[in-house]
Each structure stands twice: as structure tokens, then as C-alpha cells.
Design a protein around this motif. Structure first.
Motif, PDB file in Angstrom:
ATOM      1  N   PRO A   1       0.821  -1.219   0.000  1.00  0.00           N
ATOM      2  CA  PRO A   1       0.000   0.000   0.000  1.00  0.00           C
ATOM      3  C   PRO A   1       0.853   1.267   0.000  1.00  0.00           C
ATOM      4  O   PRO A   1       2.028   1.246   0.376  1.00  0.00           O
ATOM      5  N   TYR A   2       0.247   2.353  -0.441  1.00  0.00           N
ATOM      6  CA  TYR A   2       0.820   3.692  -0.314  1.00  0.00           C
ATOM      7  C   TYR A   2       2.249   3.776  -0.857  1.00  0.00           C
ATOM      8  O   TYR A   2       3.208   4.054  -0.141  1.00  0.00           O
ATOM      9  N   LEU A   3       2.374   3.513  -2.161  1.00  0.00           N
ATOM     10  CA  LEU A   3       3.679   3.581  -2.812  1.00  0.00           C
ATOM     11  C   LEU A   3       4.253   4.986  -2.710  1.00  0.00           C
ATOM     12  O   LEU A   3       3.585   5.978  -3.044  1.00  0.00           O
ATOM     13  N   PHE A   4       5.503   5.078  -2.247  1.00  0.00           N
ATOM     14  CA  PHE A   4       6.206   6.362  -2.125  1.00  0.00           C
ATOM     15  C   PHE A   4       5.362   7.388  -1.363  1.00  0.00           C
ATOM     16  O   PHE A   4       5.320   8.577  -1.700  1.00  0.00           O
ATOM     17  N   SER A   5       4.668   6.895  -0.319  1.00  0.00           N
ATOM     18  CA  SER A   5       3.821   7.737   0.545  1.00  0.00           C
ATOM     19  C   SER A   5       2.670   8.389  -0.209  1.00  0.00           C
ATOM     20  O   SER A   5       2.126   9.400   0.228  1.00  0.00           O
ATOM     21  N   SER A   6       2.273   7.801  -1.330  1.00  0.00           N
ATOM     22  CA  SER A   6       1.129   8.297  -2.093  1.00  0.00           C
ATOM     23  C   SER A   6      -0.112   7.500  -1.698  1.00  0.00           C
ATOM     24  O   SER A   6      -0.009   6.460  -1.056  1.00  0.00           O
ATOM     25  N   PRO A   7      -1.314   7.960  -2.083  1.00  0.00           N
ATOM     26  CA  PRO A   7      -2.529   7.189  -1.761  1.00  0.00           C
ATOM     27  C   PRO A   7      -2.729   5.968  -2.650  1.00  0.00           C
ATOM     28  O   PRO A   7      -3.737   5.282  -2.524  1.00  0.00           O
ATOM     29  N   VAL A   8      -1.792   5.692  -3.545  1.00  0.00           N
ATOM     30  CA  VAL A   8      -1.924   4.593  -4.496  1.00  0.00           C
ATOM     31  C   VAL A   8      -1.089   3.402  -4.031  1.00  0.00           C
ATOM     32  O   VAL A   8       0.066   3.555  -3.625  1.00  0.00           O
ATOM     33  N   GLY A   9      -1.687   2.208  -4.078  1.00  0.00           N
ATOM     34  CA  GLY A   9      -0.971   0.987  -3.745  1.00  0.00           C
ATOM     35  C   GLY A   9      -0.912   0.060  -4.950  1.00  0.00           C
ATOM     36  O   GLY A   9      -1.519   0.322  -5.994  1.00  0.00           O
ATOM     37  N   THR A  10      -0.166  -1.034  -4.802  1.00  0.00           N
ATOM     38  CA  THR A  10      -0.040  -1.991  -5.893  1.00  0.00           C
ATOM     39  C   THR A  10      -0.237  -3.410  -5.381  1.00  0.00           C
ATOM     40  O   THR A  10       0.028  -3.706  -4.211  1.00  0.00           O
ATOM     41  N   GLU A  11      -0.716  -4.260  -6.280  1.00  0.00           N
ATOM     42  CA  GLU A  11      -0.918  -5.673  -5.977  1.00  0.00           C
ATOM     43  C   GLU A  11      -0.460  -6.479  -7.179  1.00  0.00           C
ATOM     44  O   GLU A  11      -0.908  -6.238  -8.303  1.00  0.00           O
ATOM     45  N   VAL A  12       0.444  -7.414  -6.969  1.00  0.00           N
ATOM     46  CA  VAL A  12       0.938  -8.276  -8.045  1.00  0.00           C
ATOM     47  C   VAL A  12       0.752  -9.723  -7.616  1.00  0.00           C
ATOM     48  O   VAL A  12       0.818 -10.054  -6.418  1.00  0.00           O
ATOM     49  N   GLY A  13       0.498 -10.587  -8.605  1.00  0.00           N
ATOM     50  CA  GLY A  13       0.243 -11.981  -8.278  1.00  0.00           C
ATOM     51  C   GLY A  13       0.672 -12.931  -9.375  1.00  0.00           C
ATOM     52  O   GLY A  13       0.734 -12.564 -10.559  1.00  0.00           O
ATOM     53  N   LEU A  14       0.980 -14.150  -8.972  1.00  0.00           N
ATOM     54  CA  LEU A  14       1.328 -15.228  -9.894  1.00  0.00           C
ATOM     55  C   LEU A  14       0.484 -16.438  -9.517  1.00  0.00           C
ATOM     56  O   LEU A  14       0.464 -16.858  -8.359  1.00  0.00           O
ATOM     57  N   GLN A  15      -0.228 -17.003 -10.499  1.00  0.00           N
ATOM     58  CA  GLN A  15      -1.082 -18.171 -10.277  1.00  0.00           C
ATOM     59  C   GLN A  15      -0.718 -19.258 -11.283  1.00  0.00           C
ATOM     60  O   GLN A  15      -0.707 -19.007 -12.495  1.00  0.00           O
ATOM     61  N   ILE A  16      -0.393 -20.447 -10.790  1.00  0.00           N
ATOM     62  CA  ILE A  16      -0.031 -21.579 -11.648  1.00  0.00           C
ATOM     63  C   ILE A  16      -0.975 -22.730 -11.347  1.00  0.00           C
ATOM     64  O   ILE A  16      -1.135 -23.139 -10.193  1.00  0.00           O
ATOM     65  N   LEU A  17      -1.608 -23.252 -12.371  1.00  0.00           N
ATOM     66  CA  LEU A  17      -2.539 -24.378 -12.238  1.00  0.00           C
ATOM     67  C   LEU A  17      -2.097 -25.510 -13.162  1.00  0.00           C
ATOM     68  O   LEU A  17      -1.858 -25.288 -14.348  1.00  0.00           O
ATOM     69  N   LYS A  18      -1.981 -26.722 -12.595  1.00  0.00           N
ATOM     70  CA  LYS A  18      -1.690 -27.909 -13.399  1.00  0.00           C
ATOM     71  C   LYS A  18      -2.861 -28.877 -13.242  1.00  0.00           C
ATOM     72  O   LYS A  18      -3.117 -29.387 -12.163  1.00  0.00           O
ATOM     73  N   LYS A  19      -3.586 -29.082 -14.331  1.00  0.00           N
ATOM     74  CA  LYS A  19      -4.759 -29.958 -14.335  1.00  0.00           C
ATOM     75  C   LYS A  19      -4.321 -31.353 -14.785  1.00  0.00           C
ATOM     76  O   LYS A  19      -4.136 -31.610 -15.984  1.00  0.00           O
ATOM     77  N   ASP A  20      -4.107 -32.258 -13.811  1.00  0.00           N
ATOM     78  CA  ASP A  20      -3.579 -33.609 -14.029  1.00  0.00           C
ATOM     79  C   ASP A  20      -2.545 -33.587 -15.141  1.00  0.00           C
ATOM     80  O   ASP A  20      -1.563 -32.877 -15.065  1.00  0.00           O
ATOM     81  N   SER A  21      -2.760 -34.342 -16.213  1.00  0.00           N
ATOM     82  CA  SER A  21      -1.789 -34.357 -17.315  1.00  0.00           C
ATOM     83  C   SER A  21      -2.374 -33.702 -18.561  1.00  0.00           C
ATOM     84  O   SER A  21      -1.928 -33.965 -19.675  1.00  0.00           O
ATOM     85  N   SER A  22      -3.379 -32.791 -18.325  1.00  0.00           N
ATOM     86  CA  SER A  22      -4.076 -32.193 -19.471  1.00  0.00           C
ATOM     87  C   SER A  22      -3.477 -30.857 -19.891  1.00  0.00           C
ATOM     88  O   SER A  22      -3.171 -30.629 -21.063  1.00  0.00           O
ATOM     89  N   TYR A  23      -3.319 -29.942 -18.938  1.00  0.00           N
ATOM     90  CA  TYR A  23      -2.839 -28.609 -19.313  1.00  0.00           C
ATOM     91  C   TYR A  23      -2.322 -27.872 -18.074  1.00  0.00           C
ATOM     92  O   TYR A  23      -2.553 -28.277 -16.930  1.00  0.00           O
ATOM     93  N   THR A  24      -1.595 -26.797 -18.345  1.00  0.00           N
ATOM     94  CA  THR A  24      -1.158 -25.881 -17.283  1.00  0.00           C
ATOM     95  C   THR A  24      -1.594 -24.468 -17.661  1.00  0.00           C
ATOM     96  O   THR A  24      -1.569 -24.085 -18.839  1.00  0.00           O
ATOM     97  N   ASN A  25      -1.990 -23.698 -16.657  1.00  0.00           N
ATOM     98  CA  ASN A  25      -2.322 -22.282 -16.828  1.00  0.00           C
ATOM     99  C   ASN A  25      -1.421 -21.453 -15.920  1.00  0.00           C
ATOM    100  O   ASN A  25      -1.281 -21.750 -14.735  1.00  0.00           O
ATOM    101  N   VAL A  26      -0.833 -20.416 -16.493  1.00  0.00           N
ATOM    102  CA  VAL A  26      -0.007 -19.487 -15.722  1.00  0.00           C
ATOM    103  C   VAL A  26      -0.615 -18.087 -15.867  1.00  0.00           C
ATOM    104  O   VAL A  26      -0.685 -17.549 -16.975  1.00  0.00           O
ATOM    105  N   ASN A  27      -1.073 -17.524 -14.744  1.00  0.00           N
ATOM    106  CA  ASN A  27      -1.668 -16.186 -14.737  1.00  0.00           C
ATOM    107  C   ASN A  27      -0.746 -15.213 -14.013  1.00  0.00           C
ATOM    108  O   ASN A  27      -0.279 -15.492 -12.904  1.00  0.00           O
ATOM    109  N   GLN A  28      -0.505 -14.074 -14.631  1.00  0.00           N
ATOM    110  CA  GLN A  28       0.246 -12.988 -14.001  1.00  0.00           C
ATOM    111  C   GLN A  28      -0.674 -11.774 -13.902  1.00  0.00           C
ATOM    112  O   GLN A  28      -1.282 -11.373 -14.889  1.00  0.00           O
ATOM    113  N   VAL A  29      -0.766 -11.236 -12.685  1.00  0.00           N
ATOM    114  CA  VAL A  29      -1.695 -10.149 -12.423  1.00  0.00           C
ATOM    115  C   VAL A  29      -0.950  -8.969 -11.820  1.00  0.00           C
ATOM    116  O   VAL A  29      -0.105  -9.150 -10.926  1.00  0.00           O
ATOM    117  N   ALA A  30      -1.248  -7.777 -12.295  1.00  0.00           N
ATOM    118  CA  ALA A  30      -0.685  -6.552 -11.724  1.00  0.00           C
ATOM    119  C   ALA A  30      -1.809  -5.512 -11.626  1.00  0.00           C
ATOM    120  O   ALA A  30      -2.540  -5.297 -12.594  1.00  0.00           O
TER     121      ALA A  30
END
Length: 548
Positions: A296-325
Motif C-alpha cells: 500500500p501507499y507507494l512512495f507515501s502516495s494514496p496509491v498501492g499496488t498488488e501483483v500476483g502469480l497463479q499456476i494451475l496444473k490440471k492432471d496431465s491435461s494442461y497448465t495455466n499461468v496467470n500474471q496479475v498486476a
């Protein structure tokens, strides 16, 4: 030798029956332990008469009727109903007077006499909130205007310079993130000193996970400065959450185990930051890894940031990689608005010989807009009373040589209705929808399990659109133990398989606060609308949330 105390009795009377009715309406105390108590009661009654407009009332000396009885005689005289108060806007601005009355003229305002004391207190308080804590107002030159009305001048006793907050000092948790003072509590130096507003703003500390208010703020006034002292303690806010689930596999008739680990780290760097890590292994050989960082509050500003990484492996069918900012702005301590981008990269793990056309390698980019609101309550077992999150996304998905526009909608909301101290009802709504011309299996939503519709395997259901309602009736047996019902309903559509279905989940559970953390047990049985109940379809979920 035993000493027995004597009771004394007081009777108060007026000149007429009407005056007696007024006196009796004020409910004075008749039985007393000594003579001093009787005199205090007579004085108190006289003050009450002053407050309701009998400012000329007189009381005669007490008459002793016998050894234990006294008579007090009052002359109430005339009652004044209201008062005209002449004011100067330089002393009391008109907009402040409007807080106590709407009967305002250019140079005076009218108050009912019964409201006089309360109104003067309010005016003093509002003037103090303007930055003049030592200014006091009072009435002078009180005279009679007519038979029912008085008049007076409103004056200021002292006239000091306007006060501003010159310095803020934190006691107890000296490393409390300063950006939270400025943007979360909205307390800043060189702003008008307003004690009422300061106390109201510091209540928001109770909504923070990592800090608590020890006591109300205090102020040190010197000749040329105003110093605000805030008393804050750092709270334990890290938590570790996990559950173990097991049920009968319909194919093998053997018990399958599944579970997840959820680690939340909050404010370990004293910046108000949070880090969340989830690893999940489901019954269908599905693996999930999520990592999320919120600053939160980047450089003492009212703005914050949220980043995320999501990896899903569905048995032997497929993989999904999500990147969120995301970037977000805090409107107030309960409300945030987010603007972000989500990038997805999916890979088909099936061999070419067995390739299924519904599973394809694809990439997508989606821009998102999110709104969230949260309200806490004073209950350790259920500390959040209301939550609402709504997100809309729009972007493009590319696979093979095709490019398609897509739109997504997401909502998650719940509310706890507290019926009394022990009984409450919990209702949650969760829904997601993907709008696209064509669909791939590896881009559909996965749901089912303890965090969605209970009584089904974790993430065992695929949908292009789903909505679910979780309900619980909760009974709190003590501050550390509660039991609850489970009644869940869900409707989903899978446009890839042309499937529409209704699902139901029924069961019960309990929560127990232990030294290790909050232990939760859920037993739920799930079925679709055309299926009969089978005990073999029941799922048992155990979870433990430990705070450290």
C-alpha cells in the motif's frame, strides 16, 4: 452492640396543585439516610426547575415536622419557554448555530429553554473543532423580553489563536507505517486541530490487522505548539491456514485425500504490506500455486499496488499461468478501487496423437476494474461482518491463428446477520462468468469444495458461468466454540459441453478456537437436481488457521 440507622423522609410541595404536579413530575427522592442527603436533594430539584424554565423559583428553609420528616416549600413563579440569543458571526459562525436550531435571524436565534444547556455545550464543542480548544462561550446580559421569553447576548470568554497539529508522536509501536497516518487515518501535521475528528479517525485502527489502539489519543498544548500523542500496539497478524479433506473415490471405492496450505504474512517489514502464498493439491491430481504481494501507499502516495502469480496444473491435461498486476486507490479505510491487467499463458500437455480440440495452447490479456468494500465487527470468531468485491474484465484471447474479444465478470459478497449474541445467519454470493464467441476447456472456471459449494470435490466442476449461494445458521456456544448448518445452492453452465445444472450441498460443521488456532470441521453431502442422496458422496473437510 448493634447500631440501627434512622431513615429520614422528605416532602416537597408548591403553592398550587399545578406546581405540585410539576414538582412530582421531576421524581425527587423521598427517603434519605441523613439530613445532608435531604439538603442535596432539594438543591438538585431546584437545578432541575432552573433547567426547564423556572429560573425565578425560590425555596423556603426546611421545616422539621418530626424527628424523621422534613418539609420543603417551593415557589415556582413564572416559567420561561424560550430564549432569544443575540450573536456575532465573528464569535460563532451561522453554520454552527444551524447545528442546534433552525430558528435563526440576522442577529439572534431562538432556543427552547429546555434545550439551552445541551445547545451551549454543542456550540462550545463545534467551536473547539474549528481549532479553538480553549475558547468558551457563555450568555451575558440575561433579561426578560416578555412573559414567556428571555433574551441574552452570546459572548466568548477567551480569544486564543487557532490551533493546528504541529507534531504527531506514536507511543507503543514507534515503527507504525507513517503512510497509514496520512492516507489511512488521514491525520496530518499543519491541519486544524479537531479533537472530535481525531478520536473518530483513530477508531479506524481497530480495522487494521496489524495494529490496535491502546487508548484514546492525548494532546500536549504548549504556548506555541500542539503535539498529538497516539497510543498504538503491534498485533499478531500472520496466519497459517490449512485443511485436510477426504472422501470416497467413485471409480476405485478408495478414500482419497486432498488439502491445501495458505500462508499470510502481514506487515513484517512495518510498511503495511501483505504476502499470501497458497499451495493446493486436489483429489483429481490437480496442483495449484498462488502467490500474491500487496504494497500500500507507494512512495507515501494514496496509491498501492498488488501483483500476483497463479499456476494451475490440471492432471496431465494442461497448465495455466496467470500474471496479475493492479494499482489501487483507497477511498476510505473500507473501500478500494483497482485498475489492473491479467496475462494468461496456457499449455496443452496432451500428446499430439491424443490431442483434444477443446484444449489448446492460448494466450490472453485482460484489463480489469475492481471495487471492494469490507466492514469488520467485534467478534474474534467472525471478525468480518460484510464484504463485497466486484470485478469486470475485458481483453483478447489468442490461440492458433484466432483472436477473440472476451469479457469476464466476477462477484464475491457475504453478510452476517447478528440475531443476538449467540445466534447469527451467514449468507454468501459468489459468481463468475466468461463471455466469448468460442470456449476452450482450459479457460473455463473451476469450482467446488470447501471454498465454494461444499459436498463436492475441490475444483472438480468446469463452467463458463456459475453462481452459488452459501448459507449457514450459526449458534455460538461460547467465545471459542460454535456450530453451524450448511445449505448451499449452485447453478452453472458449460457452453463447451452444452451443460446446465443445479447443485445442492447440505451438512453441518463446527469451529473451535484452540491454542494452536481456529479449527474448523465441515461435513457436507452434494448432489445435482436429478440425483439421490448417497452417503458415499459426503465430504469431510478439516482446516486449522493459526495466527502468529
Amino acid at each position: 452492640m448493634k447500631v440501627i440507622g434512622q431513615n429520614f423522609y422528605l416532602k416537597i410541595t408548591g403553592e398550587t396543585e399545578i406546581e405540585n404536579t410539576v414538582i412530582d413530575s421531576l421524581s425527587y427522592k423521598q427517603s434519605h439516610i441523613d439530613f445532608n442527603s435531604i439538603k442535596a436533594e432539594v438543591n438538585m430539584l431546584q437545578q432541575k426547575l432552573f433547567q426547564i424554565g423556572y429560573i425565578e423559583n425560590e425555596v423556603k428553609p426546611l421545616i422539621k415536622e418530626n424527628d424523621s420528616s422534613y418539609l420543603s416549600f417551593f415557589q415556582l413563579k413564572k416559567r420561561y419557554v424560550d430564549i432569544h440569543i443575540y450573536y456575532n458571526e465573528k464569535i460563532v459562525p451561522r453554520n454552527i448555530i444551524e447545528k442546534v436550531t433552525h430558528q435563526i435571524n440576522d442577529n439572534y436565534f431562538i432556543l427552547p429553554f429546555t434545550d439551552l444547556e445541551k445547545s451551549l455545550y454543542t456550540l462550545n464543542s463545534k467551536i473547539s473543532d474549528l481549532g479553538f480548544p480553549f475558547n468558551k462561550i457563555q450568555l451575558q446580559n440575561i433579561t426578560i423580553k416578555n412573559n414567556t421569553t428571555l433574551k441574552a447576548n452570546l459572548t466568548s470568554v477567551t480569544n486564543t489563536e487557532k490551533r493546528s497539529i504541529d507534531k504527531i508522536i506514536i507511543k507503543g509501536y514507534e515503527k507504525f507505517p507513517k503512510a497509514y497516518l496520512k492516507h489511512y487515518l488521514k491525520l496530518k501535521t499543519n491541519t486544524t486541530f479537531n479533537l472530535s475528528e481525531i478520536k473518530e479517525k483513530t477508531e479506524a485502527l481497530n480495522d487494521l490487522r496489524f495494529a490496535n489502539k491502546i487508548k484514546d489519543p492525548e494532546v500536549l498544548f504548549t504556548k506555541d505548539s500542539t503535539i498529538l500523542y497516539m497510543y498504538i500496539e503491534k498485533a499478531k497478524s500472520n496466519n497459517f491456514d490449512g485443511f485436510l479433506g477426504f472422501g470416497t473415490n467413485e471409480s476405485t471405492n478408495k478414500i482419497d485425500f486432498n488439502g491445501y496450505l495458505n500462508l499470510n504474512l502481514n506487515n513484517n517489514l512495518n510498511a503495511g504490506e501483505s504476502f499470501n502464498l497458497i499451495y493446493k493439491s486436489d483429489e483429481s491430481e490437480q496442483k495449484t500455486f498462488n502467490a500474491n504481494l500487496n504494497i500500500p501507499y507507494l512512495f507515501s502516495s494514496p496509491v498501492g499496488t498488488e501483483v500476483g502469480l497463479q499456476i494451475l496444473k490440471k492432471d496431465s491435461s494442461y497448465t495455466n499461468v496467470n500474471q496479475v498486476a493492479k494499482l489501487y486507490y483507497q477511498i476510505n479505510p473500507q473501500t478500494n478501487i483497482y485498475l489492473g491487467i491479467k496475462n494468461t499463458n496456457s499449455n496443452n500437455l496432451l500428446s499430439d496423437d491424443n490431442a483434444i480440440s477443446e484444449i489448446q495452447d492460448y494466450k490472453s490479456n485482460m484489463y480489469t476494474l475492481k471495487f471492494s468494500y469490507s466492514k469488520l465487527q467485534n467478534n474474534y470468531l467472525f471478525n468480518r461482518n460484510l464484504f463485497l468485491a466486484f470485478e469486470i474484465g475485458n481483453g483478447k484471447r489468442k490461440y492458433l491463428n484466432n483472436s477473440e474479444n472476451q469479457t469476464s465478470l466476477f462477484i464475491d459478497a457475504f453478510k452476517i446477520f447478528n440475531l443476538n449474541q449467540k445466534n447469527s445467519a451467514y449468507i454468501r454470493l459468489n459468481a463468475s462468468s466468461l463471455f466469448s464467441e468460442n470456449y476452450l476447456e482450459n479457460e473455463l472456471f473451476l469450482f467446488g469444495g470447501i471454498n465454494s459449494i461444499r459436498g463436492f470435490e475441490e475444483n472438480s466442476l468446469n463452467a463458463s458461468m456459475y453462481g452459488l449461494v452459501n448459507t449457514e445458521y450459526r449458534y455460538q456456544l461460547s467465545n471459542s466454540l460454535y456450530i453451524h448448518s450448511i445449505i448451499d445452492f449452485s447453478y452453472f453452465e458449460n457452453k463447451l459441453t452444452i451443460q446446465k445444472e443445479k447443485l445442492y450441498g447440505f451438512g453441518f460443521g463446527f469451529g473451535l478456537l484452540t491454542k494452536a488456532g481456529l479449527l474448523k470441521f465441515n461435513y457436507a453431502n452434494g448432489k445435482n437436481e436429478n440425483q439421490k442422496f448417497k452417503f458415499s458422496n459426503s465430504k469431510i473437510h478439516l482446516s486449522l488457521t493459526a495466527i502468529f
